[in-house]
Design a protein around this motif. Structure first.
Motif, PDB file in Angstrom:
ATOM      1  N   SER A   8       6.407  -1.410  -7.283  1.00 37.12           N
ATOM      2  CA  SER A   8       6.392   0.042  -7.059  1.00 37.12           C
ATOM      3  C   SER A   8       4.997   0.620  -6.897  1.00 37.12           C
ATOM      4  N   MET A   9       3.969  -0.201  -7.024  1.00 42.32           N
ATOM      5  CA  MET A   9       2.615   0.335  -7.053  1.00 42.32           C
ATOM      6  C   MET A   9       1.860   0.219  -5.729  1.00 42.32           C
ATOM      7  N   MET A  10       1.974  -0.910  -5.062  1.00 41.20           N
ATOM      8  CA  MET A  10       1.131  -1.170  -3.899  1.00 41.20           C
ATOM      9  C   MET A  10       1.928  -1.858  -2.794  1.00 41.20           C
ATOM     10  N   ILE A  35      10.035  -2.440   0.580  1.00 41.85           N
ATOM     11  CA  ILE A  35       8.722  -2.672   1.178  1.00 41.85           C
ATOM     12  C   ILE A  35       7.635  -1.700   0.728  1.00 41.85           C
ATOM     13  N   GLY A  36       7.963  -0.707  -0.056  1.00 47.55           N
ATOM     14  CA  GLY A  36       6.955   0.234  -0.522  1.00 47.55           C
ATOM     15  C   GLY A  36       6.285   0.966   0.622  1.00 47.55           C
ATOM     16  N   GLY A  37       5.016   1.247   0.474  1.00 46.27           N
ATOM     17  CA  GLY A  37       4.275   2.027   1.455  1.00 46.27           C
ATOM     18  C   GLY A  37       3.546   1.205   2.494  1.00 46.27           C
ATOM     19  N   GLY A  38       3.976  -0.019   2.709  1.00 45.75           N
ATOM     20  CA  GLY A  38       3.295  -0.898   3.650  1.00 45.75           C
ATOM     21  C   GLY A  38       3.339  -0.412   5.090  1.00 45.75           C
ATOM     22  N   ALA A  39       2.408  -0.914   5.880  1.00 38.49           N
ATOM     23  CA  ALA A  39       2.329  -0.548   7.299  1.00 38.49           C
ATOM     24  C   ALA A  39       3.285  -1.386   8.140  1.00 38.49           C
TER      25      ALA A  39
END
Length: 160
Positions: A8-10, A35-39
């Motif tokens: 949840s962090m990166m 996938i979280g905040g990935g590009a």
């Protein structure tokens, strides 16, 4: 179903890219990735940015195998639900984290039942194959408590 989580962090685009390639080669497999905040946006597996705690728990419960970064939270959730986990550590050299503590974590965890270490991208497929082949005993040596030698040291530290 294989459940992939970056925590949840990166973001962890390297893991998501590797798993998207794996999903392409194994198109008959159901893969869900958080996938979280990935590009990187995967195109060969289902994905979501984040899951609520209850949906996350449901995904782990429904998974045959969990694939994750080498974070303790991911390990604890998988162990609590008696799910095999494949772990790929984030690397500071790739700017995936600020330190290489996940290398130390995976070295500490890799011999535990149900843990399959992939120390590099090239080892990920083999680790998944081992986890999927059932090279673990469901629930074996999973416990709700830390090992007794560790608890003894903590008690000694707290009392003294």
């Amino acid at each position: 179903m294989i459940f992939v989580t970056v925590g949840s962090m990166m973001a962890f685009d390297r893991l998501i890219l590797c798993m998207d390639k794996w999903a392409l080669k194994h198109s008959d497999s159901d893969v869900l990735a958080q996938i979280g905040g990935g590009a990187y946006q995967p195109s060969h597996m289902r994905c979501t940015r984040m899951l609520s705690p209850s949906k996350f728990e449901e995904a782990v419960r429904n998974a045959t195998v969990v694939v994750a970064h080498a974070g303790m939270g991911s390990y604890f959730v998988a162990a609590e639900m008696h799910k095999p986990i494949v772990m790929l550590p984030r690397l500071a050299a790739n700017r995936e984290h600020t330190t290489d503590h996940q290398l130390h974590t995976i070295k500490w965890l890799r011999d535990r039942p149900g843990v399959f270490a992939a120390m590099s991208d090239d080892e990920l497929d083999a680790a998944i194959d081992k986890a999927m082949a059932g090279e673990h005993v469901a629930g074996a040596n999973f416990t709700d408590f830390a090992p007794e030698p560790f608890l003894t040291r903590v008690r000694h530290f707290l009392v003294n």
